[in-house]
Design an enzyme around this catalytic site. Structure first.
Site, PDB file in Angstrom:
ATOM      1  N   ASN A  18       4.498  -6.155  -0.132  1.00 16.07           N
ATOM      2  CA  ASN A  18       4.627  -7.400   0.508  1.00 16.07           C
ATOM      3  C   ASN A  18       3.234  -8.330   0.004  1.00 16.07           C
ATOM      4  O   ASN A  18       2.802  -9.162   0.565  1.00 16.07           O
ATOM      5  CB  ASN A  18       4.638  -7.610   2.094  1.00 16.07           C
ATOM      6  N   CYS A  19       2.590  -7.356  -0.786  1.00 15.50           N
ATOM      7  CA  CYS A  19       1.182  -8.187  -1.517  1.00 15.50           C
ATOM      8  C   CYS A  19       1.759  -9.046  -2.627  1.00 15.50           C
ATOM      9  O   CYS A  19       2.572  -8.763  -3.433  1.00 15.50           O
ATOM     10  CB  CYS A  19       0.549  -6.854  -2.080  1.00 15.50           C
ATOM     11  N   ASP A  20       1.347 -10.099  -2.464  1.00 15.63           N
ATOM     12  CA  ASP A  20       1.876 -11.351  -3.510  1.00 15.63           C
ATOM     13  C   ASP A  20       1.373 -10.975  -4.906  1.00 15.63           C
ATOM     14  O   ASP A  20       2.244 -11.133  -5.836  1.00 15.63           O
ATOM     15  CB  ASP A  20       0.765 -12.543  -3.290  1.00 15.63           C
ATOM     16  N   LYS A  46       3.966  -8.543  -6.025  1.00 15.61           N
ATOM     17  CA  LYS A  46       5.081  -8.999  -6.132  1.00 15.61           C
ATOM     18  C   LYS A  46       5.403  -9.903  -7.538  1.00 15.61           C
ATOM     19  O   LYS A  46       6.233  -9.751  -8.082  1.00 15.61           O
ATOM     20  CB  LYS A  46       5.425 -10.246  -5.165  1.00 15.61           C
TER      21      LYS A  46
END
Length: 122
Positions: free
Chosen positions: A11-13, A16
C-alpha cells in the site's frame, strides 16, 4: 534471478509506482511484502552492509514520528537501527530493490529503473 526483487509494503505509493513501472514494461520481477513475509534477516544484514543503515532508515515517515522519543534517540548505529526496522517494518525506506546485477537501490525514480533494466537487457 532473472528480474529484480522488490521488497516493501503493497500500500506504499512509491512501491505501487515502482511495481506499475515494471509491469507496464513487461519486466519480470518478484515482490516481497514486508507485512506478510516479514523482513528476511539475511537480506537486512546484506542491505545494511551494502548501503549503510542511514540509507535504509526512513526518518521522514509517520512511523518514525510516532515512535517514542527515547526509542528514536536510541537509534544510533547499525545494530539499533536494525532492531528498530525489524520491529517496525514501515521504518524501512522502500522499495528496496535487488537488481540482477547484484546492485541494491532504495526508492524509485524513472531514471534509476531505466538504467537498471537497460543493464539487465544487455
Amino acid at each position: 534471478m532473472t528480474g529484480p526483487v522488490l521488497y516493501g509494503i503493497p500500500n506504499c505509493d512509491t512501491v505501487k509506482r515502482a511495481l506499475a513501472w515494471l509491469e507496464d514494461r513487461g519486466i519480470e520481477h518478484r515482490f516481497h511484502d514486508f507485512k506478510k513475509g516479514g523482513v528476511p534477516a539475511d537480506r537486512m544484514d546484506y542491505w545494511i552492509a551494502a548501503l549503510g543503515w542511514e540509507a535504509l532508515l526512513n526518518r521522514q515517515g509517520t512511523t518514525w514520528r510516532k515512535l517514542d522519543d527515547a526509542v528514536k534517540a536510541g537509534v544510533t548505529d547499525a545494530a539499533s537501527a536494525r532492531a528498530a526496522m525489524t520491529a517496525h517494518v514501515s521504518l524501512i525506506r522502500r522499495p528496496v530493490v535487488e537488481w540482477p546485477s547484484g546492485e541494491i537501490t532504495v526508492g524509485f525514480t524513472h531514471d534509476s529503473f531505466k538504467q537498471h533494466t537497460r543493464e539487465a537487457l544487455m
